[in-house]
Each structure stands twice: as structure tokens, then as C-alpha cells.
Design a protein around this motif. Structure first.
Motif, PDB file in Angstrom:
ATOM      1  N   VAL A 289       0.835  -1.201   0.000  1.00  0.00           N
ATOM      2  CA  VAL A 289       0.000   0.000   0.000  1.00  0.00           C
ATOM      3  C   VAL A 289       0.868   1.248   0.000  1.00  0.00           C
ATOM      4  CG1 VAL A 289      -1.632   1.361   1.374  1.00  0.00           C
ATOM      5  CG2 VAL A 289      -1.984  -1.109   1.087  1.00  0.00           C
ATOM      6  N   ALA A 290       1.891   1.261   0.849  1.00  0.00           N
ATOM      7  CA  ALA A 290       2.771   2.432   0.929  1.00  0.00           C
ATOM      8  C   ALA A 290       3.483   2.679  -0.400  1.00  0.00           C
ATOM      9  CB  ALA A 290       3.800   2.231   2.052  1.00  0.00           C
ATOM     10  N   PHE A 291       3.963   1.625  -1.040  1.00  0.00           N
ATOM     11  CA  PHE A 291       4.688   1.776  -2.302  1.00  0.00           C
ATOM     12  C   PHE A 291       3.761   2.284  -3.404  1.00  0.00           C
ATOM     13  CE2 PHE A 291       7.684   0.911  -5.643  1.00  0.00           C
ATOM     14  CZ  PHE A 291       8.920   0.954  -5.010  1.00  0.00           C
ATOM     15  N   LEU A 292       2.535   1.745  -3.455  1.00  0.00           N
ATOM     16  CA  LEU A 292       1.584   2.197  -4.472  1.00  0.00           C
ATOM     17  C   LEU A 292       1.208   3.668  -4.268  1.00  0.00           C
ATOM     18  CD1 LEU A 292      -0.864  -0.866  -4.714  1.00  0.00           C
ATOM     19  CD2 LEU A 292       0.901  -0.189  -6.361  1.00  0.00           C
ATOM     20  N   TYR A 298      -1.926   5.286  -7.292  1.00  0.00           N
ATOM     21  CA  TYR A 298      -3.311   5.434  -6.855  1.00  0.00           C
ATOM     22  C   TYR A 298      -3.374   6.456  -5.729  1.00  0.00           C
ATOM     23  CZ  TYR A 298      -3.876   0.870  -9.162  1.00  0.00           C
ATOM     24  OH  TYR A 298      -3.877  -0.161 -10.063  1.00  0.00           O
ATOM     25  N   ASN A 299      -4.597   6.931  -5.467  1.00  0.00           N
ATOM     26  CA  ASN A 299      -4.777   7.778  -4.290  1.00  0.00           C
ATOM     27  C   ASN A 299      -4.817   6.892  -3.039  1.00  0.00           C
ATOM     28  OD1 ASN A 299      -7.392   6.663  -4.026  1.00  0.00           O
ATOM     29  ND2 ASN A 299      -8.295   8.275  -5.298  1.00  0.00           N
ATOM     30  N   GLY A 300      -4.989   7.485  -1.886  1.00  0.00           N
ATOM     31  CA  GLY A 300      -4.910   6.723  -0.648  1.00  0.00           C
ATOM     32  C   GLY A 300      -5.913   5.596  -0.556  1.00  0.00           C
ATOM     33  N   ARG A 301      -7.181   5.871  -0.895  1.00  0.00           N
ATOM     34  CA  ARG A 301      -8.238   4.855  -0.792  1.00  0.00           C
ATOM     35  C   ARG A 301      -7.991   3.708  -1.760  1.00  0.00           C
ATOM     36  NH1 ARG A 301     -13.256   4.295  -3.366  1.00  0.00           N
ATOM     37  NH2 ARG A 301     -14.881   3.269  -2.127  1.00  0.00           N
ATOM     38  N   GLU A 302      -7.674   4.021  -3.010  1.00  0.00           N
ATOM     39  CA  GLU A 302      -7.434   2.980  -4.007  1.00  0.00           C
ATOM     40  C   GLU A 302      -6.179   2.169  -3.688  1.00  0.00           C
ATOM     41  OE1 GLU A 302      -7.477   5.191  -7.728  1.00  0.00           O
ATOM     42  OE2 GLU A 302      -9.288   4.071  -8.288  1.00  0.00           O
ATOM     43  N   SER A 303      -5.170   2.829  -3.155  1.00  0.00           N
ATOM     44  CA  SER A 303      -3.942   2.117  -2.781  1.00  0.00           C
ATOM     45  C   SER A 303      -4.236   1.051  -1.726  1.00  0.00           C
ATOM     46  CB  SER A 303      -2.896   3.102  -2.245  1.00  0.00           C
ATOM     47  OG  SER A 303      -2.473   3.989  -3.236  1.00  0.00           O
ATOM     48  N   LYS A 306      -6.859  -1.771  -3.474  1.00  0.00           N
ATOM     49  CA  LYS A 306      -6.209  -2.596  -4.493  1.00  0.00           C
ATOM     50  C   LYS A 306      -4.958  -3.278  -3.954  1.00  0.00           C
ATOM     51  CE  LYS A 306      -7.903   0.063  -8.458  1.00  0.00           C
ATOM     52  NZ  LYS A 306      -8.794  -1.003  -8.968  1.00  0.00           N
ATOM     53  N   GLY A 307      -4.189  -2.576  -3.134  1.00  0.00           N
ATOM     54  CA  GLY A 307      -2.956  -3.149  -2.600  1.00  0.00           C
ATOM     55  C   GLY A 307      -3.210  -4.307  -1.653  1.00  0.00           C
ATOM     56  N   VAL A 308      -4.129  -4.119  -0.699  1.00  0.00           N
ATOM     57  CA  VAL A 308      -4.432  -5.190   0.263  1.00  0.00           C
ATOM     58  C   VAL A 308      -5.067  -6.379  -0.439  1.00  0.00           C
ATOM     59  CG1 VAL A 308      -5.802  -5.830   2.291  1.00  0.00           C
ATOM     60  CG2 VAL A 308      -4.628  -3.624   2.219  1.00  0.00           C
ATOM     61  N   PHE A 309      -6.005  -6.098  -1.368  1.00  0.00           N
ATOM     62  CA  PHE A 309      -6.653  -7.195  -2.093  1.00  0.00           C
ATOM     63  C   PHE A 309      -5.623  -8.042  -2.829  1.00  0.00           C
ATOM     64  CE2 PHE A 309      -8.490  -9.341  -5.652  1.00  0.00           C
ATOM     65  CZ  PHE A 309      -9.729  -9.777  -5.218  1.00  0.00           C
ATOM     66  N   GLN A 310      -4.746  -7.373  -3.596  1.00  0.00           N
ATOM     67  CA  GLN A 310      -3.791  -8.127  -4.409  1.00  0.00           C
ATOM     68  C   GLN A 310      -2.788  -8.880  -3.545  1.00  0.00           C
ATOM     69  OE1 GLN A 310      -4.793  -7.648  -7.843  1.00  0.00           O
ATOM     70  NE2 GLN A 310      -3.969  -9.681  -7.532  1.00  0.00           N
ATOM     71  N   LEU A 311      -2.383  -8.285  -2.422  1.00  0.00           N
ATOM     72  CA  LEU A 311      -1.427  -8.947  -1.544  1.00  0.00           C
ATOM     73  C   LEU A 311      -2.039 -10.184  -0.913  1.00  0.00           C
ATOM     74  CD1 LEU A 311      -0.270  -9.279   1.607  1.00  0.00           C
ATOM     75  CD2 LEU A 311       1.319  -9.059  -0.289  1.00  0.00           C
ATOM     76  N   VAL A 312      -3.255 -10.056  -0.379  1.00  0.00           N
ATOM     77  CA  VAL A 312      -3.918 -11.208   0.241  1.00  0.00           C
ATOM     78  C   VAL A 312      -4.187 -12.288  -0.796  1.00  0.00           C
ATOM     79  CG1 VAL A 312      -6.010 -11.984   1.436  1.00  0.00           C
ATOM     80  CG2 VAL A 312      -4.932  -9.834   2.087  1.00  0.00           C
ATOM     81  N   SER A 313      -4.577 -11.874  -2.005  1.00  0.00           N
ATOM     82  CA  SER A 313      -4.834 -12.836  -3.076  1.00  0.00           C
ATOM     83  C   SER A 313      -3.583 -13.643  -3.420  1.00  0.00           C
ATOM     84  CB  SER A 313      -5.349 -12.103  -4.317  1.00  0.00           C
ATOM     85  OG  SER A 313      -5.577 -12.998  -5.379  1.00  0.00           O
ATOM     86  N   PHE A 314      -2.443 -12.977  -3.535  1.00  0.00           N
ATOM     87  CA  PHE A 314      -1.200 -13.678  -3.865  1.00  0.00           C
ATOM     88  C   PHE A 314      -0.673 -14.472  -2.677  1.00  0.00           C
ATOM     89  CE2 PHE A 314      -1.188 -11.668  -7.825  1.00  0.00           C
ATOM     90  CZ  PHE A 314      -0.116 -12.097  -8.585  1.00  0.00           C
ATOM     91  N   ALA A 315      -0.703 -13.884  -1.487  1.00  0.00           N
ATOM     92  CA  ALA A 315      -0.134 -14.551  -0.318  1.00  0.00           C
ATOM     93  C   ALA A 315      -0.895 -15.818   0.046  1.00  0.00           C
ATOM     94  CB  ALA A 315      -0.107 -13.594   0.873  1.00  0.00           C
ATOM     95  N   THR A 316      -2.205 -15.822  -0.175  1.00  0.00           N
ATOM     96  CA  THR A 316      -2.987 -17.028   0.098  1.00  0.00           C
ATOM     97  C   THR A 316      -3.046 -17.943  -1.108  1.00  0.00           C
ATOM     98  OG1 THR A 316      -5.041 -15.924  -0.567  1.00  0.00           O
ATOM     99  CG2 THR A 316      -4.457 -15.834   1.779  1.00  0.00           C
ATOM    100  N   THR A 317      -2.403 -17.544  -2.205  1.00  0.00           N
ATOM    101  CA  THR A 317      -2.372 -18.253  -3.495  1.00  0.00           C
ATOM    102  C   THR A 317      -3.762 -18.359  -4.120  1.00  0.00           C
ATOM    103  OG1 THR A 317      -2.584 -20.554  -2.679  1.00  0.00           O
ATOM    104  CG2 THR A 317      -0.363 -19.585  -2.715  1.00  0.00           C
TER     105      THR A 317
END
Length: 482
Positions: A289-292, A298-303, A306-317
Motif C-alpha cells: 500500500v505504501a509503495f503504491l 493510486y490515491n490513498g483509498r485505491e492504494s 487494491k494493494g491489500v486485495f492483491q497482496l492477500v490474493s497472492f499470499a494465500t495463493t
């Protein structure tokens, strides 16, 4: 090795699985998409082959050995994937080759979520439902489902359960009887699926999309009914629901069972693997989120969303996407991919090396550093208040060594087929970790890669789903000695 018993069980399992080809027929009739014929043909072919395999050995009764369990699991996943490919080959839309059909089938059953199908929004509803159903069946393991059924047919299930259940601590049973264990897991699995589907539906998905995405969310599969995956639903509430249920599905289902039985959430926080899993997701999400945000993408809300969604999606495979992450800064894309190597918890529907193994590797590494300082000290490896036996530590290191070796060989093999290095590297990671999307040419789908590469990745998916040992043990000469 009792081949007659193996043949009998495979025949029974094939006949049982054949009935999972009927729900898409009902879907086809409801939506009138003219795709029912392929599923009906596949049903009759499967039930006939299963019956022909079972009839000659139907009266043979032998207690299963552990060796038999490994053979049944490996054979059944291979045969099941081949049977699962029939509707794709028989359907007029999409009419797929054997390679593509098998790839799609094994990707679904292993909950990898890598697809070779494009224009999903135009596909028949029956095909879309079938893809989601494949992932749901594979999520907890078709063999565990069979364990709940086989005892009624006077077939022992413990050997199958040991061969199928992931994680380093396979002998732990939630209930005294293995049948009750499998039933308990499936009740929890089904309940989560229903709750997830209702949440999606109430948040704005159609009933069809809600059921289909609940199947793939709880299975941590990643198949979607739309080309844009979860990005099709421009609804932050739907994305939040997906994050919550992907996180829940990535937890050891034994913890869900104990929390349900004890009517308390304390068991979660007392579990070292759960705390480590939660910590990885928290800190990696903050980094993404911080990097995005500071990169101005993205702005703060989108970061955050989108950031948390994509991270959780990848981390949980899981492999769902809401944005073209392949265009994100290299640091973020590589971080996302690397979290999939860790994966979800043991005993979950996720893939990867598994959180508990990574935790044990870290603790073992720390112990070796301490031994350099205090060579004579007796320093046990602990997880929570439990001392981990050297046998488990050895198994974890053995798994890690085989994982690295298998990854290297498949990476070189993919590169030899002509794929660029980034695509080959991420494709192997996506297959072995049962993730789905990769980087480079396989960020959205695998339609463009060559057939030899697809077969290599099919092996990688199966290797990851059966956690390496179950498949590679069959290649050992000692396994086949009487």
C-alpha cells in the motif's frame, strides 16, 4: 502392492466423480446455452469406465497400506484431471485441444487458477459453472471427500488421508475416527462457501456469480466467470468480502474446527502459525500500500483497497486480480510473487510451501546460529509450547530441498521451450504454488505459451497440490520393492 484393491477403489471413485458432471447440465438447461450434451457424454463415459474397472475386482477386500494410498492419490488426481478435461474437448464453445483441456482441468482441480480460456464473458454458463465447481471440489481435496464416503463401502480411509492431507503434521486427527474428521472438515468448508456466496449476493453480485466466486474463494482457486476477474465488480464491498474470506480460507481448517467446537476464538491467537500468517499479511500489505501510494499510482483509498486485495490474493495463493499488477512497480510485483512461495497455512485450501514450514525453517536457522555460539547447548525447536521432533525438522528440510530442486529443473525446462526468463520463472512459481497468475506473458492467461510448456506446468501444478513427496515418492525404486 495390491493392484486389484487399487483398481477397485479407482473404479468406485470414478463412478462417484461422474455425478459431479451433472450439475452443469442443470445449469445449461436453466440458461439454455446448449452445452449440456458435452457434459452428458462425459458423464456416461466416466461412469462406464469406472464400472468396467470396478466389476472384475468388486469382491476383493484387502486392507489398504500406506503405499497403496500414495498410488491411489497420484493415479486418481491424474485420471480425474483427464476425465475433467472431457467437457472442454466435447463442448462447441470453447472447443479445446487435449493439451488445453487437460491444462484447464488440472488447473481447476489443483486450485491453481491458471487458465487458457479467453473471452470468459461470452462462454456458456455451464462451462463457467463447471470451472468454478472443479476448484471447489479440489479445494479440500477430492480424496478427503472420498474418505468420508469410502468407509460406507467398507474401504479404509486413513491411508488416503495421510497421502492427501498437506502440512508437516499429518497424523493429527480432529476427531477419533478418520471419517468423522473428513466430515467435520467438509461441513466447515460447505458452511463457509454458503456464507461467502450469500455475502457476495447481498453485496451486489448476481446469484450465478456469487455462487461461482464463493466456490473459487473458499477453495483459494482464483477462477472467475469474467475476464477481468474480481476487477469486473467495481464494488469495494465485494473486494472487502473477498479479502476476508480469502484470509479465512488460508487458515488451518483444524483451527476453524476447534473454534467451532469450543465456541471461542482464543484457539486462533494461541496458534503460532496463525500469528505468523497474520503478521506476514499485515506487514506485506503495509509495504504494498505504501509503495503504491508514494509512487503516485493510486490515491490513498485505491492504494489500500487494491494493494491489500492483491497482496492477500497472492499470499494465500488465491490468484484473483482487481488491477493489472504486471504494470505496477517491479518491487511490488516481485513482492507479490514471493509471498506466494510462503503461501497459506498447513491444513488450509491454499498452496505454497506453507506458513508452518517457513516458520520451522526460520526457527531451525536461528537455532543453528545459537549453536555456533554455544556448541554444546541443547536447544530445542519450539512452536508455541510444543517441542518439534527432529523427524519433523528433517522432513521440512527435505521438502524444502526437493521444492528448490524441482523448481530449478522446471524453470530450466520452461526456458528451454523458448519462454523468456521472467515468464518462465513466474510460471513455475504460479504452478508449484497453485497460484495461477504470473508475470510477463502469463499475467492474465496462459493461452499464448507453447504446448510443451503447458505440460510441464501441469506436472508442476500436481506436484504442488500433492506437496512434492506424494508424487516424487512414486519415482523411488525402494517404493516399489516388496
Amino acid at each position: 502392492m495390491r493392484f486389484s484393491s487399487i483398481q477397485r477403489i479407482l473404479g468406485i471413485l470414478m463412478m462417484i466423480f461422474s455425478f459431479t458432471l451433472l450439475p452443469p447440465v442443470l445449469v445449461s438447461l436453466i440458461y439454455q446455452d446448449h452445452a449440456a450434451e458435452g457434459f452428458l457424454i462425459a458423464f456416461f463415459v466416466t461412469v462406464t469406465i469406472g464400472l468396467l474397472a470396478w466389476l472384475p475386482v468388486r469382491n476383493i477386500r484387502h486392507e489398504l497400506r500406506l503405499q497403496d494410498g500414495f498410488v491411489i492419490v497420484a493415479l486418481f488426481w491424474g485420471v480425474l484431471s483427464l476425465i475433467g478435461s472431457l467437457p472442454f474437448m466435447l463442448s462447441e464453445q470453447p472447443h479445446m485441444s487435449l493439451t488445453d483441456s487437460f491444462f484447464e482441468s488440472i488447473s481447476g482441480l489443483t486450485t491453481t487458477g491458471a487458465t487458457v480460456i479467453t473471452n470468459l464473458d461470452e462462454m456458456p454458463k455451464a462451462i463457467l459453472f463447471y470451472r468454478q465447481q472443479l476448484q471447489w471440489l479440489g479445494g479440500m481435496g477430492i480424496i478427503v471427500l472420498a474418505v468420508a464416503v469410502l468407509p460406507m463401502l467398507r474401504i479404509g480411509g486413513m491411508q488416503l488421508y495421510k497421502a492427501e492431507t498437506p502440512g508437516p503434521m499429518k497424523d493429527t486427527k480432529l476427531t477419533p475416527r478418520i471419517t468423522e474428521t473428513a466430515k467435520a472438515l467438509w461441513i466447515i468448508y460447505l458452511s463457509l462457501t454458503i456464507v461467502c456466496a450469500l455475502a457476495y449476493w447481498l453485496a451486489g453480485m448476481t446469484l450465478f456469480d456469487a455462487i461461482g466466486h464463493a466456490f473459487s474463494t473458499i477453495a483459494i482457486g482464483g477462477f472467475s466467470t469474467h475476464d477481468a476477474s474480481m476487477g469486473f465488480f467495481e464494488n469495494p464491498l465485494i473486494h472487502l468480502i473477498a479479502i476476508v474470506f480469502m484470509f479465512i480460507a488460508g487458515i488451518n481448517f483444524a483451527l476453524h474446527f476447534m473454534a467451532y467446537r469450543g465456541k471461542t476464538l482464543r484457539d486462533y491467537w494461541h496458534d503460532s502459525e496463525f500469528r505468523f500468517y497474520s503478521g506476514i499479511l499485515l506487514f506485506a500489505s503495509i509495504a504494498v500500500v505504501a509503495f503504491l501510494y508514494f509512487s503516485g499510482i493510486y490515491n490513498g483509498r485505491e492504494s489500500v483497497i487494491k494493494g491489500v486485495f492483491q497482496l492477500v490474493s497472492f499470499a494465500t495463493t488465491s490468484g484473483f486480480t482487481t488491477a493489472d499488477f504486471n504494470q505496477w512497480p517491479g518491487f511490488v510485483a516481485i513482492l507479490l510473487l514471493f509471498t506466494s512461495f510462503i503461501g497459506a497455512c498447513a491444513g488450509s485450501t491454499g498452496g505454497g510451501i506453507k506458513v508452518i514450514r517457513v516458520l520451522l525453517l526460520i526457527k531451525q536457522g536461528a537455532r543453528e546460529v545459537k549453536r555456533l555460539i554455544h556448541p554444546s547447548a541443547q536447544i530445542p525447536v519450539r512452536v508455541g509450547d510444543k517441542v518439534i521432533s527432529p523427524r519433523v525438522i528433517d522432513a521440512v528440510w527435505g521438502f524444502f530441498a526437493l521444492y528448490v530442486a524441482s523448481y530449478t529443473v522446471m524453470y530450466l525446462a520452461l526456458a528451454a521451450t523458448g519462454l523468456d526468463l521472467m515468464t518462465a520463472f513466474s510460471a513455475v512459481a504460479a504452478a508449484m504454488n497453485n497460484l495461477g497468475p504470473g508475470l510477463g506473458s502469463v499475467s492474465s492467461n496462459y493461452a499464448a505459451i507453447n504446448d510443451p510448456a503447458k505440460w510441464i506446468l501441469c506436472f508442476g501444478m500436481l506436484l504442488g497440490r500433492l506437496e512434492i513427496f506424494t508424487l516424487l515418492v512414486l519415482l523411488s525404486p525402494g517404493f516399489w520393492r516388496r
